[in-house]
Motif scaffolding. Sequence first.
Motif, mmCIF file in Angstrom:
data_model
loop_
_atom_site.group_PDB
_atom_site.id
_atom_site.type_symbol
_atom_site.label_atom_id
_atom_site.label_comp_id
_atom_site.label_asym_id
_atom_site.label_seq_id
_atom_site.Cartn_x
_atom_site.Cartn_y
_atom_site.Cartn_z
ATOM 1 N N LEU A 155 0.829 -1.200 0.000
ATOM 2 C CA LEU A 155 0.000 0.000 0.000
ATOM 3 C C LEU A 155 0.865 1.253 0.000
ATOM 4 N N GLY A 156 1.981 1.224 0.717
ATOM 5 C CA GLY A 156 2.894 2.369 0.707
ATOM 6 C C GLY A 156 3.399 2.672 -0.690
ATOM 7 N N ARG A 157 3.808 1.631 -1.408
ATOM 8 C CA ARG A 157 4.277 1.831 -2.794
ATOM 9 C C ARG A 157 3.154 2.357 -3.688
ATOM 10 N N ALA A 158 1.971 1.757 -3.555
ATOM 11 C CA ALA A 158 0.836 2.177 -4.384
ATOM 12 C C ALA A 158 0.476 3.634 -4.091
ATOM 13 N N ASN A 159 0.458 4.002 -2.808
ATOM 14 C CA ASN A 159 0.163 5.389 -2.433
ATOM 15 C C ASN A 159 1.181 6.349 -3.036
ATOM 16 N N MET A 160 2.466 5.995 -2.949
ATOM 17 C CA MET A 160 3.507 6.872 -3.496
ATOM 18 C C MET A 160 3.369 7.039 -5.003
ATOM 19 N N LYS A 161 3.042 5.956 -5.698
ATOM 20 C CA LYS A 161 2.895 6.030 -7.151
ATOM 21 C C LYS A 161 1.718 6.929 -7.533
ATOM 22 N N LEU A 162 0.589 6.768 -6.859
ATOM 23 C CA LEU A 162 -0.565 7.611 -7.160
ATOM 24 C C LEU A 162 -0.308 9.064 -6.761
ATOM 25 N N ALA A 163 0.326 9.278 -5.613
ATOM 26 C CA ALA A 163 0.608 10.645 -5.159
ATOM 27 C C ALA A 163 1.549 11.364 -6.130
ATOM 28 N N ALA A 164 2.519 10.654 -6.679
ATOM 29 C CA ALA A 164 3.446 11.273 -7.635
ATOM 30 C C ALA A 164 2.711 11.733 -8.888
ATOM 31 N N ALA A 165 1.698 10.980 -9.301
ATOM 32 C CA ALA A 165 0.954 11.309 -10.520
ATOM 33 C C ALA A 165 -0.199 12.281 -10.260
ATOM 34 N N ALA A 166 -0.643 12.373 -9.028
ATOM 35 C CA ALA A 166 -1.839 13.156 -8.703
ATOM 36 C C ALA A 166 -1.612 14.652 -8.873
ATOM 37 N N THR A 167 -2.685 15.316 -9.254
ATOM 38 C CA THR A 167 -2.704 16.777 -9.315
ATOM 39 C C THR A 167 -2.784 17.349 -7.907
ATOM 40 N N ASP A 168 -3.623 16.721 -7.080
ATOM 41 C CA ASP A 168 -3.839 17.186 -5.715
ATOM 42 C C ASP A 168 -3.777 16.004 -4.757
ATOM 43 N N VAL A 169 -3.153 16.231 -3.596
ATOM 44 C CA VAL A 169 -3.089 15.222 -2.546
ATOM 45 C C VAL A 169 -3.483 15.892 -1.232
ATOM 46 N N TYR A 170 -4.401 15.245 -0.510
ATOM 47 C CA TYR A 170 -4.840 15.731 0.792
ATOM 48 C C TYR A 170 -4.562 14.670 1.847
ATOM 49 N N LEU A 171 -4.176 15.112 3.029
ATOM 50 C CA LEU A 171 -4.077 14.269 4.208
ATOM 51 C C LEU A 171 -5.213 14.708 5.132
ATOM 52 N N VAL A 172 -6.071 13.765 5.526
ATOM 53 C CA VAL A 172 -7.183 14.102 6.404
ATOM 54 C C VAL A 172 -6.831 13.630 7.814
ATOM 55 N N VAL A 173 -6.870 14.577 8.753
ATOM 56 C CA VAL A 173 -6.577 14.297 10.155
ATOM 57 C C VAL A 173 -7.754 14.809 10.986
ATOM 58 N N ALA A 174 -8.375 13.925 11.754
ATOM 59 C CA ALA A 174 -9.496 14.299 12.618
ATOM 60 C C ALA A 174 -10.569 15.091 11.866
ATOM 61 N N GLY A 175 -10.836 14.667 10.621
ATOM 62 C CA GLY A 175 -11.864 15.306 9.821
ATOM 63 C C GLY A 175 -11.434 16.575 9.104
ATOM 64 N N ILE A 176 -10.179 16.976 9.285
ATOM 65 C CA ILE A 176 -9.693 18.215 8.673
ATOM 66 C C ILE A 176 -8.743 17.873 7.522
ATOM 67 N N PRO A 177 -9.098 18.283 6.289
ATOM 68 C CA PRO A 177 -8.203 18.027 5.149
ATOM 69 C C PRO A 177 -7.049 19.028 5.124
ATOM 70 N N ILE A 178 -5.859 18.497 4.936
ATOM 71 C CA ILE A 178 -4.650 19.311 4.844
ATOM 72 C C ILE A 178 -4.072 19.112 3.444
ATOM 73 N N VAL A 179 -3.795 20.203 2.751
ATOM 74 C CA VAL A 179 -3.227 20.117 1.410
ATOM 75 C C VAL A 179 -1.769 19.669 1.515
ATOM 76 N N VAL A 180 -1.456 18.561 0.877
ATOM 77 C CA VAL A 180 -0.083 18.058 0.821
ATOM 78 C C VAL A 180 0.564 18.489 -0.486
ATOM 79 N N LYS A 181 -0.240 18.457 -1.540
ATOM 80 C CA LYS A 181 0.235 18.803 -2.884
ATOM 81 C C LYS A 181 -0.947 19.380 -3.639
ATOM 82 N N SER A 182 -0.725 20.493 -4.348
ATOM 83 C CA SER A 182 -1.816 21.049 -5.129
ATOM 84 C C SER A 182 -1.283 21.715 -6.383
ATOM 85 N N ASP A 183 -1.175 20.939 -7.436
ATOM 86 C CA ASP A 183 -0.807 21.509 -8.732
ATOM 87 C C ASP A 183 -1.915 22.424 -9.232
ATOM 88 N N THR A 184 -3.170 22.101 -8.881
ATOM 89 C CA THR A 184 -4.298 22.929 -9.297
ATOM 90 C C THR A 184 -4.172 24.328 -8.719
#
Length: 192
Positions: A155-184
Amino acid sequence: MNLTLITGGARAGKSTFAERLARESGGLSDVWYVATAEAGDTDMAARITAHRAKRPPDWSTLETPRHVAASLASFRAAPARVILVDCLTMLVSNVLLSQPEAAGFEVIWEAVEREVDGLLDFVKANQTLVIVVTNEVGSGVVPATRLGCIYRDLLGRANMKLAAAATDVYLVVAGIPIVVKSDTAQRQGAIA
């Protein structure tokens, strides 16, 4: 690439956030919901039932535990503006558990990577926003079993591969989305 990855811990609010993004981007009728979970026990069956009940009735649902890209390509619902895949965590688990017990890590990774690559190819070939929900399983306790360690690494490898290709990546902590990456946001001149 029109791909958003949403990650975080279990019960952090990832699906709720993903569904909100899908509603905001696709409205009520322009969303395909791709569910990858299988009801292997009563707890999972109850979770699946709860997810179905809170989903807008106008969304088209595709339940597919594996072969997501092929299933999307053959899905006969009206074309969607948004596809929500919930979740990569279960998809990787389904692939892992479908492999022979003696299969080595790299053989299993090849099967997982085919799923990920198929999804990425689908995203590239379509104008649809694809939102993928996944879990961060490497942030906690080291798994006590060999199978658990293999799963965490896959799952770690799969997550890294998708995150590298993704336009936007969010980390959700306690219901709060945090922008990790946002090409948009960067393309629009916003600060992410």
